[in-house]
Design a protein around this motif. Structure first.
Motif, short mmCIF file in Angstrom:
data_model
loop_
_atom_site.label_atom_id
_atom_site.label_comp_id
_atom_site.label_asym_id
_atom_site.label_seq_id
_atom_site.Cartn_x
_atom_site.Cartn_y
_atom_site.Cartn_z
N GLY A 171 56.28 29.59 41.76
CA GLY A 171 56.30 28.15 41.94
C GLY A 171 55.21 27.37 41.23
O GLY A 171 54.90 26.25 41.59
N VAL A 172 54.60 27.98 40.20
CA VAL A 172 53.57 27.28 39.42
C VAL A 172 54.06 27.18 37.97
O VAL A 172 54.98 27.91 37.57
CB VAL A 172 52.20 28.00 39.48
CG1 VAL A 172 51.69 28.07 40.91
CG2 VAL A 172 52.26 29.39 38.86
N PRO A 173 53.47 26.31 37.16
CA PRO A 173 53.97 26.15 35.78
C PRO A 173 53.81 27.38 34.88
O PRO A 173 54.63 27.58 33.99
CB PRO A 173 53.12 25.00 35.23
CG PRO A 173 52.61 24.27 36.42
CD PRO A 173 52.46 25.30 37.50
N ALA A 174 52.76 28.20 35.08
CA ALA A 174 52.55 29.36 34.20
C ALA A 174 53.72 30.33 34.34
O ALA A 174 54.08 30.72 35.46
CB ALA A 174 51.24 30.05 34.53
N PRO A 175 54.34 30.74 33.23
CA PRO A 175 55.53 31.58 33.30
C PRO A 175 55.24 33.08 33.46
O PRO A 175 56.10 33.82 33.94
CB PRO A 175 56.23 31.31 31.97
CG PRO A 175 55.12 30.96 31.03
CD PRO A 175 54.08 30.26 31.86
N THR A 176 54.07 33.51 33.00
CA THR A 176 53.78 34.95 33.01
C THR A 176 52.36 35.22 33.49
O THR A 176 51.53 34.32 33.58
CB THR A 176 53.94 35.55 31.59
OG1 THR A 176 53.09 34.83 30.69
CG2 THR A 176 55.37 35.50 31.10
N ASN A 177 52.12 36.50 33.77
CA ASN A 177 50.79 36.95 34.16
C ASN A 177 49.79 36.71 33.03
O ASN A 177 50.18 36.58 31.87
CB ASN A 177 50.81 38.46 34.48
CG ASN A 177 51.67 38.79 35.68
OD1 ASN A 177 51.95 37.93 36.52
ND2 ASN A 177 52.08 40.04 35.78
N LEU A 178 48.51 36.70 33.36
CA LEU A 178 47.47 36.63 32.33
C LEU A 178 47.55 37.90 31.48
O LEU A 178 47.96 38.96 31.96
CB LEU A 178 46.08 36.53 32.97
CG LEU A 178 45.80 35.25 33.77
CD1 LEU A 178 44.41 35.34 34.42
CD2 LEU A 178 45.89 34.02 32.89
N VAL A 179 47.14 37.80 30.25
CA VAL A 179 47.18 38.93 29.33
C VAL A 179 46.03 39.89 29.62
O VAL A 179 44.89 39.48 29.84
CB VAL A 179 47.09 38.44 27.86
CG1 VAL A 179 46.93 39.60 26.89
CG2 VAL A 179 48.30 37.60 27.52
N VAL A 180 46.35 41.19 29.64
CA VAL A 180 45.33 42.24 29.69
C VAL A 180 45.16 42.71 28.25
O VAL A 180 46.11 43.22 27.65
CB VAL A 180 45.76 43.42 30.59
CG1 VAL A 180 44.74 44.55 30.52
CG2 VAL A 180 45.97 42.96 32.02
N PRO A 181 43.97 42.54 27.66
CA PRO A 181 43.79 42.98 26.26
C PRO A 181 43.68 44.49 26.18
O PRO A 181 43.36 45.15 27.17
CB PRO A 181 42.47 42.31 25.87
CG PRO A 181 41.69 42.26 27.14
CD PRO A 181 42.72 42.00 28.22
N PRO A 182 43.91 45.07 25.00
CA PRO A 182 43.67 46.50 24.85
C PRO A 182 42.20 46.78 25.11
O PRO A 182 41.33 46.03 24.66
CB PRO A 182 44.07 46.80 23.41
CG PRO A 182 44.10 45.48 22.72
CD PRO A 182 44.34 44.43 23.75
N HIS A 183 41.91 47.81 25.86
CA HIS A 183 40.51 48.14 26.15
C HIS A 183 40.38 49.61 26.54
O HIS A 183 41.37 50.27 26.83
CB HIS A 183 39.95 47.22 27.26
CG HIS A 183 40.63 47.37 28.58
ND1 HIS A 183 41.87 46.81 28.85
CD2 HIS A 183 40.26 47.99 29.71
CE1 HIS A 183 42.22 47.08 30.09
NE2 HIS A 183 41.26 47.81 30.64
N ALA A 184 39.16 50.08 26.53
CA ALA A 184 38.86 51.46 26.89
C ALA A 184 37.43 51.52 27.41
O ALA A 184 36.63 50.61 27.16
CB ALA A 184 39.02 52.38 25.68
N TYR A 185 37.12 52.58 28.12
CA TYR A 185 35.76 52.78 28.64
C TYR A 185 35.06 53.84 27.81
O TYR A 185 35.55 54.95 27.67
CB TYR A 185 35.81 53.17 30.13
CG TYR A 185 36.26 52.02 30.99
CD1 TYR A 185 35.33 51.14 31.53
CD2 TYR A 185 37.60 51.77 31.22
CE1 TYR A 185 35.73 50.05 32.29
CE2 TYR A 185 38.02 50.68 31.97
CZ TYR A 185 37.08 49.83 32.50
OH TYR A 185 37.47 48.74 33.24
N LEU A 186 33.93 53.43 27.23
CA LEU A 186 33.13 54.37 26.45
C LEU A 186 32.30 55.24 27.38
O LEU A 186 31.94 56.36 27.05
CB LEU A 186 32.22 53.61 25.49
CG LEU A 186 32.94 52.68 24.49
CD1 LEU A 186 31.95 51.86 23.69
CD2 LEU A 186 33.84 53.49 23.57
#
Length: 200
Positions: A171-186
């Motif tokens: 019920g909010v204007p945003a159509p999709t989830n926030l983006v999770v960028p590619p990432h990794a743990y060093l």
């Protein structure tokens, strides 16, 4: 041909000096040409992975870094935050992260994180409605957007709400989830954004 009266040492020295000066000249011409084929510092910075030190981040805190000109949030979620995530599924538009373009495959889970690193949320801090930057509103904040607020992000531009996994409310204007960028743990204290988990 007679070489009488020719100083061979001097001739060799002149040929050597001319060769050396020619080599330096070729270097002056070649270096800018080769450098012009490499990406500029601005282009490298725009797409280069970013390393983040998360050693000082405490539960409930958020760190913002820039990657590809966008704000990326690293949120250290508390145990309570993680327990609250499943209870919110009924009020979310895409609780199971079915829109594949919004996260890498390894983050298509309820916490939207790399397995074993669930306490950290890594999210691009741009609303998926019109590109505003939502505000982090933790659990118990006096400016909570709803009575049953469990913590998350509120976009002041048009009222979109996201939970602490970046999942969008219904019920909010945003159509999709926030983006999770590619990432990794060093390591346990270092994160790299812009590199997929499998490539690190």
């Amino acid at each position: 041909m007679s070489t009488e009266g020719v100083d061979m040492k001097r001739r060799r020295m002149l040929i050597g000096a001319t060769s050396a000066i020619s080599a330096v000249g070729v270097g002056f011409v070649a270096v800018p040409f080769i450098k012009s084929m490499q990406p500029s510092a601005k282009a490298q910075a725009a797409g280069a992975p970013v390393e983040v030190d998360i050693s000082k981040l405490e539960p409930g805190q958020m760190l913002t870094v820039e990657w590809r000109g966008k704000p990326v949030w690293v949120v250290y979620r508390t145990e309570e935050n993680l327990k609250d995530l499943p209870a919110m599924d009924g009020g979310l538009r895409d609780p199971n992260s079915e829109v594949k373009s919004q996260q890498p495959e390894y983050a298509a889970n309820p916490a939207r994180s790399i397995k074993g690193k669930e306490k950290y949320a890594v999210l691009v801090g741009i609303c998926t409605h019109l590109g505003c930057s939502p505000t982090h509103v933790p659990l118990g904040a006096p400016n909570s957007p709803t009575e049953d607020w469990k913590g998350g992000f509120f976009c002041p531009c048009h009222g979109s709400r996201f939970d602490l996994a970046g999942r969008v409310a219904q019920g909010v204007p945003a159509p999709t989830n926030l983006v999770v960028p590619p990432h990794a743990y060093l390591s346990d204290t270092r994160l790299i954004i812009g590199v997929d988990q499998g490539a690190a």
